[in-house]
Design an enzyme around this catalytic site. Structure first.
Site, PDB file in Angstrom:
ATOM      1  N   HIS A  77      -5.499  -1.183 -39.134  1.00 18.60           N
ATOM      2  CA  HIS A  77      -5.979  -0.969 -40.503  1.00 18.60           C
ATOM      3  C   HIS A  77      -7.409  -1.461 -40.694  1.00 18.60           C
ATOM      4  CE1 HIS A  77      -2.167   0.498 -41.837  1.00 18.60           C
ATOM      5  NE2 HIS A  77      -1.545  -0.605 -41.478  1.00 18.60           N
ATOM      6  N   CYS A 118     -17.110   5.358 -42.823  1.00 20.25           N
ATOM      7  CA  CYS A 118     -16.931   6.504 -43.706  1.00 20.25           C
ATOM      8  C   CYS A 118     -15.687   7.277 -43.287  1.00 20.25           C
ATOM      9  CB  CYS A 118     -18.140   7.421 -43.649  1.00 20.25           C
ATOM     10  SG  CYS A 118     -19.641   6.629 -44.245  1.00 20.25           S
TER      11      CYS A 118
END
Length: 97
Positions: A83, A91
């Site tokens: 994560h 981005c």
């Protein structure tokens, strides 16, 4: 409740309003850094396991503590932060493939 909290923890919610998501969800629920925290014995043992062969550590943690162990290991190649990590930004595409 937790249902409300985690209904905002989605890529879709982020895409609808990135600044609002960051200010109203992320900053309210997660620290911006983990200064003052140290890797614990669990982090140390996992780091040591990587020296026993072709072992990688996969974590969902975003605190970066796996790479702050006293035991020196090749976390750049053997650590997978599923994560991401606080302070590591990238981005995302406009749509998922």
């Amino acid at each position: 409740g937790s249902q409300s909290l985690w209904s905002h923890a989605t890529r879709e919610a982020f895409r609808l309003d990135p600044l609002g998501w960051y200010n109203d969800f992320w900053l309210c629920n997660f620290p911006t850094h983990y200064d003052g925290y140290d890797a614990n014995r669990g982090h140390e043992v996992l780091a040591e396991l990587t020296e026993m062969g072709d072992v990688k550590i996969v974590t969902q943690n975003v605190d970066g503590l796996h790479s702050k162990t006293k035991f020196k290991w090749n976390c750049e190649e053997k650590l997978v932060e599923a994560h991401g990590r606080i302070g590591l930004y990238k981005c995302i595409p406009d749509v998922d493939t």
